[in-house]
Design an enzyme around this catalytic site. Structure first.
Site, PDB file in Angstrom:
ATOM      1  N   ASP A  11       0.874  -1.172   0.000  1.00  0.00           N
ATOM      2  CA  ASP A  11       0.000   0.000   0.000  1.00  0.00           C
ATOM      3  C   ASP A  11       0.910   1.221   0.000  1.00  0.00           C
ATOM      4  O   ASP A  11       1.683   1.418   0.954  1.00  0.00           O
ATOM      5  CB  ASP A  11      -0.896   0.015   1.240  1.00  0.00           C
ATOM      6  CG  ASP A  11      -1.883  -1.140   1.247  1.00  0.00           C
ATOM      7  OD1 ASP A  11      -2.501  -1.391   0.201  1.00  0.00           O
ATOM      8  OD2 ASP A  11      -2.036  -1.794   2.295  1.00  0.00           O
ATOM      9  N   ASP A 130     -13.754  -3.897  -2.199  1.00  0.00           N
ATOM     10  CA  ASP A 130     -13.589  -3.630  -0.767  1.00  0.00           C
ATOM     11  C   ASP A 130     -14.965  -3.743  -0.142  1.00  0.00           C
ATOM     12  O   ASP A 130     -15.858  -2.940  -0.437  1.00  0.00           O
ATOM     13  CB  ASP A 130     -13.010  -2.237  -0.526  1.00  0.00           C
ATOM     14  CG  ASP A 130     -11.596  -2.085  -1.073  1.00  0.00           C
ATOM     15  OD1 ASP A 130     -10.926  -3.126  -1.268  1.00  0.00           O
ATOM     16  OD2 ASP A 130     -11.169  -0.951  -1.313  1.00  0.00           O
TER      17      ASP A 130
END
Length: 249
Positions: A11, A130
């Site tokens: 990330d 998500d």
């Protein structure tokens, strides 16, 4: 039997690898190029590079960082973050990525999935979902987990497969960074609903968590446990092998 894959996730924010909990409280974990090279050496099957603030900031992923990361890898690299158009897809793939991961843009412009699949092949198109439990259903969230689309995760998974996606990267927002284990209920539900590969993400804390996820998914992705040295990929693969799973050593 197809080998199960272990995927290391980077990330990235402002060119640095970060990690938080439930998509919040991001802390610096290092340089993406160095970490990518290390994880390949340790036995990762793939690397996923997600520019976590690109969409919110209304910009593309940091191409120089993508290019540098791709240059040290021989394993597949998937890049996501800020990909909104077919030109963005082309640019990311042209800078060394093997696949693109699209989330917000996929929801807001479904045609992008089909256009990308037709132009670059379904194998290059990963749709990131998500998901978070809301009442009695799992809902799809976009914009780095900040916006509830109201879409049912299972319905959206079926739709993205029909639109041409080659793979689904499924992250449980509720489990992200908690190290309490993957959301097996969610992962199993989505895996059984589609025929394309599903990558489980969010919640890895112990080797057994990967085993549980890989019994229902095609691949398992993790970040924090690898960044902090809690789990070594080669040790993890030896464990999975000992439990009867097919993995590449």
């Amino acid at each position: 039997m197809t080998a199960k894959r272990i995927i290391a996730c980077l990330d990235v924010k402002k060119g640095r690898v970060v990690k938080g909990v439930n998509f919040l409280d991001l802390k610096d974990k290092g340089d993406p190029t160095e970490l990518a090279a290390r994880y390949e050496d340790e036995g990762a099957d793939e690397i996923v590079f997600l520019d976590v603030t690109a969409t919110i900031e209304g910009r593309r992923a940091l191409l120089e960082v993508v290019k540098n990361t791709a240059s040290v890898l021989s394993i597949p690299l998937t890049v996501g973050g800020g990909i909104r158009t077919i030109d963005d897809v082309s640019t990311i793939l042209g800078n060394g990525a093997d696949k693109v991961s699209i989330n917000t843009a996929a929801v807001e412009n479904k045609k992008l999935i089909t256009e990308a699949a037709l132009q670059f092949g379904s194998q290059a198109v990963v749709v990131a979902i998500d998901a978070k439990k809301v009442d009695d259903d799992y809902k799809v969230f976009t914009r780095s987990g900040s916006y509830n689309t109201g879409l049912s995760a299972i319905r959206w998974a079926k739709e993205v497969e029909a639109l041409g996606a080659g793979e689904i990267l499924l992250t449980s927002i509720d489990r992200d960074g908690t190290r309490e284990g993957y959301d097996i209920t969610l992962t199993k539900m989505i895996s059984e609903a589609v025929s394309i590969p599903v990558i489980a993400s969010g919640g890895a804390g112990k080797e057994v968590h990967f085993l549980e996820a890989l019994k229902v998914a095609d691949a398992a992705l993790a970040a924090g446990v690898f960044h902090d040295g809690v789990i070594r990929i080669q040790d993890l693969k030896m464990y999975l092998k000992s439990q009867g799973l097919e993995v590449r050593l």
